[in-house]
Design a protein around this motif. Structure first.
Motif, PDB file in Angstrom:
ATOM      1  N   TYR A 235      25.089 107.969  15.982  1.00 43.14           N
ATOM      2  CA  TYR A 235      24.887 106.667  15.326  1.00 43.14           C
ATOM      3  C   TYR A 235      26.064 105.712  15.487  1.00 43.14           C
ATOM      4  N   PHE A 236      25.744 104.421  15.486  1.00 40.24           N
ATOM      5  CA  PHE A 236      26.772 103.396  15.351  1.00 40.24           C
ATOM      6  C   PHE A 236      27.160 103.329  13.879  1.00 40.24           C
ATOM      7  N   SER A 237      28.335 102.765  13.632  1.00 38.06           N
ATOM      8  CA  SER A 237      28.742 102.512  12.251  1.00 38.06           C
ATOM      9  C   SER A 237      29.606 101.269  12.222  1.00 38.06           C
ATOM     10  N   TYR A 238      29.227 100.321  11.411  1.00 37.14           N
ATOM     11  CA  TYR A 238      30.016  99.098  11.280  1.00 37.14           C
ATOM     12  C   TYR A 238      31.375  99.423  10.653  1.00 37.14           C
ATOM     13  N   ARG A 239      31.378 100.318   9.695  1.00 34.64           N
ATOM     14  CA  ARG A 239      32.638 100.706   9.056  1.00 34.64           C
ATOM     15  C   ARG A 239      33.580 101.419  10.040  1.00 34.64           C
ATOM     16  N   ARG A 240      32.992 102.143  10.986  1.00 34.61           N
ATOM     17  CA  ARG A 240      33.803 102.889  11.949  1.00 34.61           C
ATOM     18  C   ARG A 240      34.249 102.007  13.117  1.00 34.61           C
ATOM     19  N   GLU A 241      33.350 101.131  13.581  1.00 36.11           N
ATOM     20  CA  GLU A 241      33.597 100.391  14.819  1.00 36.11           C
ATOM     21  C   GLU A 241      33.810  98.890  14.648  1.00 36.11           C
ATOM     22  N   GLY A 242      33.618  98.387  13.456  1.00 41.91           N
ATOM     23  CA  GLY A 242      33.802  96.959  13.211  1.00 41.91           C
ATOM     24  C   GLY A 242      32.830  96.106  14.003  1.00 41.91           C
ATOM     25  N   ASP A 243      33.302  94.935  14.444  1.00 43.60           N
ATOM     26  CA  ASP A 243      32.435  93.987  15.160  1.00 43.60           C
ATOM     27  C   ASP A 243      31.837  94.550  16.445  1.00 43.60           C
ATOM     28  N   LYS A 244      32.450  95.602  16.972  1.00 44.29           N
ATOM     29  CA  LYS A 244      31.944  96.174  18.225  1.00 44.29           C
ATOM     30  C   LYS A 244      30.760  97.119  18.001  1.00 44.29           C
ATOM     31  N   SER A 245      30.470  97.381  16.752  1.00 44.38           N
ATOM     32  CA  SER A 245      29.377  98.312  16.435  1.00 44.38           C
ATOM     33  C   SER A 245      28.030  97.763  16.890  1.00 44.38           C
ATOM     34  N   GLY A 246      27.235  98.644  17.503  1.00 51.08           N
ATOM     35  CA  GLY A 246      25.868  98.271  17.847  1.00 51.08           C
ATOM     36  C   GLY A 246      24.958  98.443  16.638  1.00 51.08           C
ATOM     37  N   ARG A 247      23.665  98.307  16.856  1.00 53.65           N
ATOM     38  CA  ARG A 247      22.702  98.466  15.766  1.00 53.65           C
ATOM     39  C   ARG A 247      21.614  99.471  16.141  1.00 53.65           C
ATOM     40  N   MET A 248      21.203 100.243  15.129  1.00 46.67           N
ATOM     41  CA  MET A 248      20.048 101.124  15.301  1.00 46.67           C
ATOM     42  C   MET A 248      18.814 100.381  14.780  1.00 46.67           C
ATOM     43  N   TRP A 249      17.666 100.794  15.262  1.00 46.13           N
ATOM     44  CA  TRP A 249      16.409 100.230  14.761  1.00 46.13           C
ATOM     45  C   TRP A 249      15.535 101.328  14.165  1.00 46.13           C
ATOM     46  N   GLY A 250      14.948 101.006  13.014  1.00 45.33           N
ATOM     47  CA  GLY A 250      13.910 101.856  12.453  1.00 45.33           C
ATOM     48  C   GLY A 250      12.565 101.184  12.700  1.00 45.33           C
ATOM     49  N   LEU A 251      11.557 101.986  12.886  1.00 43.84           N
ATOM     50  CA  LEU A 251      10.218 101.444  13.156  1.00 43.84           C
ATOM     51  C   LEU A 251       9.182 102.167  12.314  1.00 43.84           C
ATOM     52  N   MET A 252       8.251 101.401  11.752  1.00 42.34           N
ATOM     53  CA  MET A 252       7.125 102.012  11.050  1.00 42.34           C
ATOM     54  C   MET A 252       5.846 101.297  11.475  1.00 42.34           C
ATOM     55  N   ARG A 253       4.798 102.105  11.727  1.00 38.04           N
ATOM     56  CA  ARG A 253       3.550 101.522  12.225  1.00 38.04           C
ATOM     57  C   ARG A 253       2.366 102.378  11.792  1.00 38.04           C
ATOM     58  N   ILE A 254       1.289 101.705  11.387  1.00 35.74           N
ATOM     59  CA  ILE A 254       0.028 102.397  11.176  1.00 35.74           C
ATOM     60  C   ILE A 254      -0.687 102.334  12.521  1.00 35.74           C
ATOM     61  N   ASN A 255      -0.915 103.483  13.089  1.00 35.82           N
ATOM     62  CA  ASN A 255      -1.436 103.531  14.454  1.00 35.82           C
ATOM     63  C   ASN A 255      -2.872 103.020  14.550  1.00 35.82           C
ATOM     64  N   PRO A 256      -3.243 102.448  15.695  1.00 34.86           N
ATOM     65  CA  PRO A 256      -4.591 101.908  15.853  1.00 34.86           C
ATOM     66  C   PRO A 256      -5.640 103.009  15.872  1.00 34.86           C
TER      67      PRO A 256
END
Ligand SMILES: [Zn+2]
Length: 249
Positions: A228-249
């Motif tokens: 994982y990335f962490s803003y506290r660990r990496e500061g401005d250089k930190s990337g972002r994770m994405w969470g996704l939720m979907r009700i499938n078709p």
């Protein structure tokens, strides 16, 4: 196992949602074949690389860019009901009952919260930073599910994803003063450790969610550098994770 691999990407998943075949819920890790999977257009991000990473993420998550709803997160308590794909202004929470519409929550230390009512078939994602948590955005999300979608709180399952643990989350006395003492433990130099996961869990229970229907990931993204990335660990250089939720078709 909380991890699943798809198309060379590694996703974290909740156990509590595994029983629902009609539901997809996952949280990205940084693991990718050539570079770390940053999904956010942050200050130091390579725009082309983020675009490419998002394509990888969409493919691996079984969706595409034209079926995504993303909120412009501003650390508010705004939860928006969405029925179509797009970028939604000033939204730290998104709710939908639309099938095949993937809701996205972005995080790096903040808590990604996921909610699902399997009876009314409604899902929600919420970005819980300290400000949104102080303003009880989790309660706002549950309230909207009840009022607008007819959900019974007893049918809502919740997952709090990998995010910063209290021992890694030191806050100033100014921030600490905005939270109940029971969520704080003293640190050095007048500072405090804040247990955001516990605050959100308590808010969900206050909203009528059953304790056994709340899964809290014990992963601290700041400690787990491999995933994982962490803003506290990496500061401005930190990337972002994405969470996704979907009700499938
Ligand atoms: Zn930690």
């Amino acid at each position: 196992m909380p991890y699943r691999s798809a198309d060379n990407l590694r996703f974290w998943e909740f156990e509590i949602f595994q029983q629902y075949e009609e539901l997809t819920c996952l949280f990205s890790t940084i693991q990718n074949s050539d570079s770390k999977l940053n999904l956010g257009f942050t200050k130091f991000a390579d725009v082309d690389e983020v675009r490419k990473n998002r394509e990888l993420f969409f493919n691996a998550a079984g969706t595409s860019a034209d079926k995504i709803a993303v909120g412009k997160q501003i650390h508010s308590r705004n939860v928006r009901q969405v029925n179509e794909p797009g970028l939604f202004d000033e939204s730290d929470g998104l709710i939908t009952s639309k099938k095949d519409l993937s809701l996205i929550v972005s995080a790096a230390d903040c808590l990604p919260l996921f909610l699902y009512d399997s009876v009314e078939k409604v899902c929600a994602v919420v970005h819980c930073g300290w400000r949104g948590t102080r303003d009880a955005i989790a309660e706002e999300a549950v309230r909207l599910m009840l009022e607008s979608y007819g959900s019974d709180p007893g049918n809502i399952k919740c997952g709090i994803g990998p995010s910063i643990e209290a021992s890694c989350y030191e806050v100033s006395s100014e921030v600490a003063d905005q939270f109940d003492r029971r969520f704080l433990t003293p640190s050095k130099n007048d500072k405090m450790h804040l247990n955001l996961k516990d605050v959100v869990r308590t808010q969900l229970e206050k909203s009528g969610i059953l304790p056994e229907n709340i899964e809290v990931s014990d992963i601290c993204n700041k400690c787990d550098e491999e995933n994982y990335f962490s803003y506290r660990r990496e500061g401005d250089k930190s990337g972002r994770m994405w969470g996704l939720m979907r009700i499938n078709p």
